[in-house]
Design an enzyme around this catalytic site. Structure first.
Site, PDB file in Angstrom:
ATOM      1  N   HIS A  32       0.833  -1.205   0.000  1.00  0.00           N
ATOM      2  CA  HIS A  32       0.000   0.000   0.000  1.00  0.00           C
ATOM      3  C   HIS A  32       0.866   1.252   0.000  1.00  0.00           C
ATOM      4  O   HIS A  32       0.617   2.204  -0.750  1.00  0.00           O
ATOM      5  CB  HIS A  32      -0.923  -0.001   1.220  1.00  0.00           C
ATOM      6  CG  HIS A  32      -1.707   1.264   1.372  1.00  0.00           C
ATOM      7  ND1 HIS A  32      -1.263   2.316   2.126  1.00  0.00           N
ATOM      8  CD2 HIS A  32      -2.877   1.641   0.827  1.00  0.00           C
ATOM      9  CE1 HIS A  32      -2.151   3.301   2.053  1.00  0.00           C
ATOM     10  NE2 HIS A  32      -3.138   2.906   1.276  1.00  0.00           N
ATOM     11  N   ARG A  64      32.500  -7.423 -19.914  1.00  0.00           N
ATOM     12  CA  ARG A  64      33.916  -7.720 -19.677  1.00  0.00           C
ATOM     13  C   ARG A  64      34.034  -8.854 -18.677  1.00  0.00           C
ATOM     14  O   ARG A  64      33.409  -8.828 -17.618  1.00  0.00           O
ATOM     15  CB  ARG A  64      34.624  -6.474 -19.141  1.00  0.00           C
ATOM     16  CG  ARG A  64      36.134  -6.636 -19.036  1.00  0.00           C
ATOM     17  CD  ARG A  64      36.791  -5.364 -18.541  1.00  0.00           C
ATOM     18  NE  ARG A  64      36.508  -5.110 -17.129  1.00  0.00           N
ATOM     19  CZ  ARG A  64      36.865  -3.992 -16.494  1.00  0.00           C
ATOM     20  NH1 ARG A  64      37.492  -3.030 -17.158  1.00  0.00           N
ATOM     21  NH2 ARG A  64      36.590  -3.836 -15.219  1.00  0.00           N
ATOM     22  N   SER A  86      41.146   3.437 -20.808  1.00  0.00           N
ATOM     23  CA  SER A  86      42.062   4.571 -20.643  1.00  0.00           C
ATOM     24  C   SER A  86      42.713   4.607 -19.267  1.00  0.00           C
ATOM     25  O   SER A  86      43.830   5.130 -19.131  1.00  0.00           O
ATOM     26  CB  SER A  86      41.325   5.887 -20.913  1.00  0.00           C
ATOM     27  OG  SER A  86      40.215   6.034 -20.062  1.00  0.00           O
ATOM     28  N   CYS A  91      36.009   2.792 -23.245  1.00  0.00           N
ATOM     29  CA  CYS A  91      35.073   2.586 -22.146  1.00  0.00           C
ATOM     30  C   CYS A  91      35.634   3.074 -20.815  1.00  0.00           C
ATOM     31  O   CYS A  91      35.043   2.841 -19.764  1.00  0.00           O
ATOM     32  CB  CYS A  91      34.684   1.113 -22.035  1.00  0.00           C
ATOM     33  SG  CYS A  91      36.081   0.000 -21.744  1.00  0.00           S
TER      34      CYS A  91
END
Length: 806
Positions: free
Chosen positions: A418, A576, A700, A749
């Site tokens: 609720h 990955r 990077s 990325c």
């Protein structure tokens, strides 16, 4: 015999809302239109709204009703006093003879159709104004279960009429501006589904928090469904990805086991005919629904939504004796359906504080204010306007107070309770099901309620600063460069689904392992090698209900990755493989038994070197199994696998061969395998790596670390760590040039483009194919990318390369 006042469901449809209310009209619509498509709805009949009006007229209720309501508006009577007096007017009335005769006859016919004398039925209320596109009256009127015999049925009909004036219903109609006197009530009578011996719950054809439209969200608990609707039990939760229902074997993207401490069962000796009892340890550990049940309900959600042409809110039940599933009702979802698809509001919490409580997030906003701890409805008048309401749980009596609150925090309940439903309608952030917030938070204590961090809401100490950003997504410029997002947490997977991203450039497996698996994979394969008693106990708790530790790892990881992939299907999602360092692996449950201390974990046993090594090879096999399940069983074949920290060409060959041994063979079932380009050797030998992989993604952070010789975790060297250094940018330029010469796409990325807009400009000028950003930096960076492309003459309508397409 007068005019017909009772109608079989087969005679009704959505054109009959004025006659039998939204709930009964919808039941008739489903019986008539969807039964042939396999949707099961219990048979029954409905009284008309005219029957209600005739009852009110025959018992002289109208004038007294009007008088009582006027007294309440004038402040001469409380809501509680008004509701009780009005309900009594209905309860002491009698049905006109013709009306009673028609109801009795319809009940006898239903008994005959089902072959059961004195059939047990559910008697449900259906207001003629309920479930409108902009308002939902769900749960405001009463339902009476296990009603047997004609006299009990007539008594239940009277009580349904009275429930049109429950305190919650009066309050809600006042809030929405509905005229009490123009609303009538139809009564629906359905064959009783023995959910008290089975299970029940609710289902939405849309994610109710984010508005993500492609999932069905199912809540399930043992026994009757009132516990789920009212939020008194923590149910199991299942998410089904609807677009793959007719394509994949089992497109379930979440299975979360709830505590399910209680269940509501039949008790003919109790005043309400039911009683709440504790569940057994076996029931708490078990899943309420298996995959077949979840998928059947998901298909029904998709069918109902398609038929009505809008998101839907449904209730379902599973009959204990037969195991059959049924839909009990369906109504429009009224909150997310009313939101704009292109207007995007983002709340950004500027900093975090001490965590006081955690629960399910309702909405995606942030609010602050002093806590007002109200433990029971008897103390409700003590609430202070603009405060954060902190309580054990709410029911409809609390609505007048809730609409004056800045936010809501409850101990009990889930996303379908609720408190959650009303908070959504009021646009309030709420954190529900915290367990103990009403005991941990002091009255008057300053709080921040944050629902802007995924599906877990957090209550912080103090008023924390936050910003609100309003964005028109339709006004965002197009780009030649593919702009993707980095994602990590399944809990926040749906938060950013509206962003016009070209896919996921980086989904970090280790984040999923850390956040939801929590145990070291080798500890799950070899629990006997875990010496720490606490870790052994924790592993036993995590894997309860699973055949073994490996299956726990595979299923949990697969579902986490699938949930990350769902908002972007069919666009590419690059996952990955795990790239924990040894010190990070050691912190997982049971990890200390399998990890050796290293002087410099950043340059140690990490990435590709682990996958074929005997120390981790069995753990890597589980990673591969999870990815195969995501792609081949759940159905997300848009998932691309990426290998991190691959030091040499020979190592690339070993990793690819190991992956193939475990069923992840490059090219098989369309599988693409990418490599992180983050080590100088990756750039120097890019031509050789390019013959082994389908694409590169520049990391990077690690590339900067290794080119400049700067430990990226070293605080003292922070000023030297800059991916914009010329040595790093030259390496990136060379990587882009070599990838394009080899005919494969290359993206980035790492953190650089998210942190530094000028770095993003450099990448665009160099012709990178894709840039993957953190979601909270997506909107500002995509504009910078478009501006850069415009300056250098790139046409966003003509992408040079279809980057990273699955």
């Amino acid at each position: 015999m007068g005019a017909p006042q009772v109608f079989r469901f087969e005679e009704l449809g959505m054109a009959d809302v004025a006659r039998v209310g939204g709930k009964n009209a919808s039941l008739g619509e489903m019986v008539r239109e969807l039964t042939a498509q396999g949707v099961r709805v219990p048979g029954g009949f409905a009284t008309s709204a005219d029957t209600y009006r005739a009852y009110a007229a025959a018992n002289g209720i109208g004038p007294a009703l009007r008088e009582r309501l006027e007294e309440h508006r004038a402040g001469r009577a409380t809501l509680r006093e008004t509701g009780a007096a009005v309900r009594e007017l209905f309860l002491r009335g009698e049905f006109p003879e013709d009306t009673a005769r028609q109801i009795r006859r319809a009940y006898r016919e239903l008994c005959a159709r089902t072959g059961r004398a004195d059939l047990s039925v559910a008697v449900r209320s259906s207001a003629t104004a309920e479930d409108l596109p902009d308002a939902s009256f769900a749960g405001q009127q009463e339902t009476y279960l296990h009603v047997v015999g004609e006299e009990q049925l007539l008594a239940a009909c009277r009580r349904c009429y009275a429930s049109l004036f429950t305190d919650r219903a009066i309050s809600y109609r006042e809030l929405k501006g509905f005229d009490h006197l123009t609303i009538a009530l139809s009564v629906g009578v359905q064959k009783m589904v023995r959910a008290d011996l089975g299970a029940s719950g609710v289902m939405f054809s849309i994610d109710t928090e984010s508005g993500f439209p492609h999932v069905a969200v199912i809540s399930a608990a043992w026994g009757l469904g009132e516990t789920v609707v009212q939020g008194t039990v923590d149910p199991d939760k299942y998410l089904v990805f609807k677009p793959l229902l007719d394509v994949a074997e089992a497109p379930v993207v979440e299975r979360t086991r709830g505590a399910k401490l209680h269940k509501l069962v039949r008790d003919p000796h109790a005043p309400a005919g039911t009683r709440l009892e504790e569940t057994s340890s076996a029931e708490r550990a078990a899943w309420v629904l298996d995959d077949a049940d979840v998928l059947r309900l998901g298909r029904w959600a998709a069918l109902v939504e398609a038929h009505y042409g809008r998101p839907m809110d449904m209730e379902w039940a599973k009959d204990g004796p037969t195991g059959e599933l049924f839909l009990l009702q369906a109504r429009p979802e009224t909150v997310q359906a009313g939101r704009s698809a292109t207007r995007f509001t983002i709340h950004h919490l500027q900093r975090k504080g001490r965590v006081l409580a955690v629960g399910s997030a309702v909405g995606d906003a942030v609010a602050g204010g002093p806590a007002c701890v109200v433990r029971t409805a008897a103390d409700i008048e003590s609430f202070r306007d603009g405060a954060v309401l902190v309580t054990e749980m709410t029911d409809p009596d609390w609505v007048p107070v809730m609409k004056r609150a800045a936010g809501i925090v409850t101990d009990h309940g889930g996303p379908t309770s609720h408190a959650a439903i009303v908070s959504r309608e009021l646009g309030l952030p709420a954190v529900v099901g915290t367990g103990d917030a009403s005991r941990r938070v002091a009255d008057g204590q300053e709080l921040t309620v944050s629902c802007a961090e995924g599906d877990r809401g957090t209550v912080y100490e103090g008023r924390l600063p936050f910003t609100v950003e309003e964005v028109d997504l339709g006004a965002l410029p197009g780009t030649r460069t593919a702009v993707m997002v980095n994602v990590a947490s399944p809990a926040a997977a749906f938060r950013w689904w509206r962003l016009p991203a070209d896919g996921v450039g980086l989904a970090r497996m280790e984040f999923v392992v850390n956040n939801i698996v929590r145990a070291h994979p080798m500890a799950l394969v070899h629990p006997e090698r875990v010496a720490d008693a606490g870790d052994r106990r924790r592993i036993a708790e995590l894997t309860a209900g699973f055949p073994d530790g490996p299956e726990y790892f595979v299923q949990t990881l697969a579902l986490g990755l699938a949930k990350l992939a769902a908002p972007y299907h069919p666009r590419p999602v690059v996952v990955r493989l795990s790239d924990f360092k040894t010190n990070e692996y050691a912190h997982l449950v049971g990890g200390a038994a399998f990890e050796e201390a290293e002087e410099n974990p950043m340059l140690g046993f990490r990435g590709a070197s682990r996958y074929y090594d005997p120390r981790y090879r069995e753990g890597f096999a589980l990673e591969c199994r999870a990815l195969r399940r995501v792609r081949e069983r759940i159905g997300f074949d848009n998932v691309v696998v990426m290998v991190p920290f691959c030091r040499t060409v020979a190592e690339a060959d070993r990793v690819l061969a190991t992956m193939a041994e475990h069923g992840l063979e490059r090219g098989r079932h369309g599988l693409k395998v990418y490599m992180m380009c983050e080590i100088p050797s990756n750039v120097v030998l890019a031509e050789q790596f390019a013959t082994r992989f389908d694409g590169f993604s520049i990391g990077s952070n690690d590339l900067t670390q290794l080119v400049l010789g700067v430990d990226r975790d070293a605080e003292a060297l922070r000023a030297l760590f800059d991916e914009r250094d010329e040595a790093v940018t030259r390496m990136i330029s060379e990587a882009i040039r070599k990838a394009h010469a080899a005919g494969i796409p290359i993206g980035i990325c790492g953190q650089g483009p998210s942190n530094h807009p000028d770095f993003a400009e450099f990448l665009v000028r160099e012709g990178i194919d894709s840039i993957s950003l953190n979601p909270d930096s997506f909107l500002r960076t995509v504009r910078r990318i478009a501006e850069t492309e415009q300056r250098i003459g790139h046409d966003p309508a003509r992408r040079r390369r279809a980057t990273m397409e699955s």
